[in-house]
Motif scaffolding. Structure first.
Motif, PDB file in Angstrom:
ATOM      1  N   VAL A   1       0.816  -1.224   0.000  1.00 58.22           N
ATOM      2  CA  VAL A   1       0.000   0.000   0.000  1.00 58.22           C
ATOM      3  C   VAL A   1       0.847   1.270   0.000  1.00 58.22           C
ATOM      4  O   VAL A   1       0.357   2.323  -0.393  1.00 58.22           O
ATOM      5  CB  VAL A   1      -0.977   0.065   1.199  1.00 58.22           C
ATOM      6  N   ASP A   2       2.102   1.158   0.405  1.00 58.25           N
ATOM      7  CA  ASP A   2       2.944   2.368   0.414  1.00 58.25           C
ATOM      8  C   ASP A   2       3.093   2.941  -0.988  1.00 58.25           C
ATOM      9  O   ASP A   2       3.280   4.135  -1.165  1.00 58.25           O
ATOM     10  CB  ASP A   2       4.311   2.066   1.023  1.00 58.25           C
ATOM     11  N   LEU A   3       2.979   2.073  -2.011  1.00 62.02           N
ATOM     12  CA  LEU A   3       3.177   2.563  -3.373  1.00 62.02           C
ATOM     13  C   LEU A   3       2.108   3.585  -3.743  1.00 62.02           C
ATOM     14  O   LEU A   3       2.418   4.621  -4.314  1.00 62.02           O
ATOM     15  CB  LEU A   3       3.192   1.402  -4.373  1.00 62.02           C
ATOM     16  N   VAL A   4       0.853   3.321  -3.414  1.00 67.30           N
ATOM     17  CA  VAL A   4      -0.159   4.346  -3.704  1.00 67.30           C
ATOM     18  C   VAL A   4      -0.088   5.467  -2.686  1.00 67.30           C
ATOM     19  O   VAL A   4      -0.370   6.616  -2.994  1.00 67.30           O
ATOM     20  CB  VAL A   4      -1.619   3.827  -3.745  1.00 67.30           C
ATOM     21  N   ALA A   5       0.301   5.099  -1.472  1.00 66.21           N
ATOM     22  CA  ALA A   5       0.346   6.126  -0.431  1.00 66.21           C
ATOM     23  C   ALA A   5       1.347   7.211  -0.795  1.00 66.21           C
ATOM     24  O   ALA A   5       1.201   8.366  -0.427  1.00 66.21           O
ATOM     25  CB  ALA A   5       0.716   5.489   0.894  1.00 66.21           C
ATOM     26  N   GLU A   6       2.362   6.817  -1.540  1.00 70.24           N
ATOM     27  CA  GLU A   6       3.422   7.766  -1.874  1.00 70.24           C
ATOM     28  C   GLU A   6       3.097   8.619  -3.077  1.00 70.24           C
ATOM     29  O   GLU A   6       3.693   9.654  -3.289  1.00 70.24           O
ATOM     30  CB  GLU A   6       4.687   6.981  -2.195  1.00 70.24           C
TER      31      GLU A   6
END
Ligand SMILES: Nc1ncnc2c1ncn2[C@@H]1O[C@H](COP(=O)(O)OP(=O)(O)OP(=O)(O)O)[C@@H](O)[C@H]1O
Ligand SMILES: [Mg+2]
Length: 496
Positions: free
Chosen positions: A310-315
């Motif tokens: 989820v960090d990929l979209v969060a970033e």
């Protein structure tokens, strides 16, 4: 000058006249071609062709469910259905039921057998689905027509049902019956599916068979695995009693930790253990469709929704400072009704990226569990797990050397270590029986600074790894302190 002007005006008049003649001709030809279809519908509807056309759309991924629904509905007692296909040449846009009844502005069409697409209806199964079909129906409500239009190229991918010949309320009730069977006969219920996003922004679902991971093959500290299971599995086991006691079943579990430590591996174990639930896996761009997926998961509950990395979209800040996808995601987790048995499992190797969002949207993630690098005992178990056959010739002391020297590496690093040792044995024609030098050479190689790129790809921490490794005392796992990289604050338990 003025002569030229008059000539031009006369030419324009002539062109206009010819164009209008052409249009009349084209219209007559079209009408003559299309008349059979319009005549067919009008004859079937009797005088009821002035009722409104009532329509409903579904996402394209529902096409297979709608096909099942319509097939079941067609054979219900008291209903007679004649299925008629319409073929429209490529390059012409679709047609609406209103247009067909009206008989004007129609693309060239021919009556034919219904055109079908074979769509997956389960792992290894498919169902022929109508792409464009006209159903001439007669049942207790009287005669009416249903036009089914599947996803068309260059349009938003959807399936449309249109009904003509019935008063509004009756047409709505037919659509309601079809909707009820669509939900009941949903082919995705109880399956594992991968959700992805189509170029037009819809959702596509693909059946997946994931490798089943046994509990014994998840090498994590007992306390960590117990905690994950209590939250992910035990709550469902007590679903009835929890609901009766007014407790909700919806829950969010965050697994965070360095790459290669077993987050995805644990997810595989969990989705195998929840094999009666609908399991929806999402990653990357698909996470943007989390709202629609949550609605689907709720309809197909009990469900597990896995949101990987989820960090990929969060970033992704392309929409501004505050990332809307992450907030949508967290809102979707909150919005679903309390009674649904929904488990969200999120994974990330950069929990700190999520932290601000989790603070601003509290209560979505109930439990955050750190999955860290393996301690000594876990490394021993991992070597046995992945090297059972090939390391059989090694003594316990040999193995201990490897365990000691591999402090700070991840589980996937140890897997790669064994693979390399096996390769070196094979190169020596020793049919996959490794010796200590095979292992230590591979270890030297992997640990070598020159391999720094490979090392970071495999999730091995940097130089500081062994010096800064700390035993947190609660899990028996060693955590390598890399401030700001993997460590989430607060580390365990409920995030605020
Ligand atoms: N704790 C573990 N127990 C047993 N095997 C493991 C464990 N961790 C990793 N492995 C092995 O290593 C492989 C890679 O690990 P996995 O994909 O689960 O890492 P990850 O934590 O999801 O990493 P990333 O953050 O890069 O997604 C797994 O498929 C599994 O074979
Ligand atoms: Mg992973």
């Amino acid at each position: 000058m003025s002569g030229d002007h008059e000539d031009a005006a006369a030419a324009a008049r002539e062109f206009g006249h010819q164009f209008s003649e052409f249009m009349n001709w084209a219209h007559t030809v079209g009408a003559a071609d299309d008349a059979p279809l319009t005549r067919l519908i009008k004859a079937h509807l009797g005088g009821a062709d002035d009722e409104p056309v009532v329509s409903r759309r579904w996402g394209a991924f529902e096409q297979v469910n709608l096909q099942r629904a319509v097939e079941a509905w067609t054979v219900q007692p008291g209903r007679e259905v004649r299925v008629q296909g319409l073929s429209i040449p490529d390059g012409f846009s679709g047609v609406s039921l209103g247009q067909v009844i009206d008989g004007s502005h129609l693309p060239p069409m021919r009556l034919s057998a219904p055109d079908v697409t074979d769509l997956p209806s389960g792992p290894g199964e498919s169902l022929a689905c109508w792409n464009r079909a006209l159903l001439l129906v007669r049942d207790a409500a009287g005669p009416y027509a249903v036009l089914i239009s599947g996803p068309q190229p260059h349009e938003e991918a959807s399936v449309r049902f249109e009904i003509a010949g019935l008063p509004m309320a009756e047409a709505q009730s037919v659509l309601g019956d079809l909707e009820e069977s669509r939900a009941r006969l949903n082919v995705y219920r109880g399956q594992t599916v991968i959700a992805s996003m189509t170029p037009m922004g819809g959702i596509a679902l693909t059946f997946a068979t994931t490798e089943r991971v046994q509990r014994a093959d998840v090498i994590l500290p007992t306390a960590v695995l117990d905690r994950i299971e209590r939250h992910a599995i035990a709550i469902s086991a007590h679903a009835d009693r929890l609901t009766a006691a007014g407790q909700h079943l919806k829950r969010g579990l965050l697994l965070y930790g360095p790459p290669g430590t077993g987050k995805t591996h644990t997810v595989r174990y969990l989705i195998g253990a929840r094999d009666h639930a609908t399991r929806i896996l999402m990653q990357g761009e698909a996470l943007r469709a989390v709202g629609q997926i949550t609605t689907l998961a709720r309809e197909l509950a009990p469900s597990v929704v896995v949101l990987e990395d989820v960090d990929l979209v969060a970033e992704d800040r392309s929409y501004g400072e505050i990332n809307p996808v992450l907030f949508d995601l967290l809102d979707a987790m909150d919005g679903s009704a309390a009674d649904a048995d929904l488990l969200f499992v999120l994974t990330t190797n950069r929990a700190e990226v999520l932290e601000r969002a989790l603070i601003q949207r509290p209560g979505r993630i109930d439990v955050a569990v750190e999955i860290d690098r393996p301690d000594e005992g876990a490394r021993r178990k991992l070597l046995r797990l992945y090297g059972a056959e090939v390391l059989a010739a090694l003594s316990d002391e040999d193995l201990e050397q490897v365990v000691e020297r591999s402090d700070g590496v991840t589980a996937s690093f140890l897997k790669e270590l064994i693979r390399r040792a096996v390769l070196s044995a094979l190169n020596d024609d020793r049919v996959s029986r490794c010796t200590l030098p095979d292992l230590t050479d591979a270890l030297d190689d992997l640990l070598d600074q020159a391999q720094s790129v490979t090392r970071s790809l495999l999730g091995l921490s940097g130089d500081e790894s062994s010096d800064e490794a700390v035993d947190d005392g609660t899990t028996g796992y060693r955590s390598v302190a890399r401030p700001g990289v993997y460590r989430a604050r607060p580390r365990r338990g409920r995030l605020p």
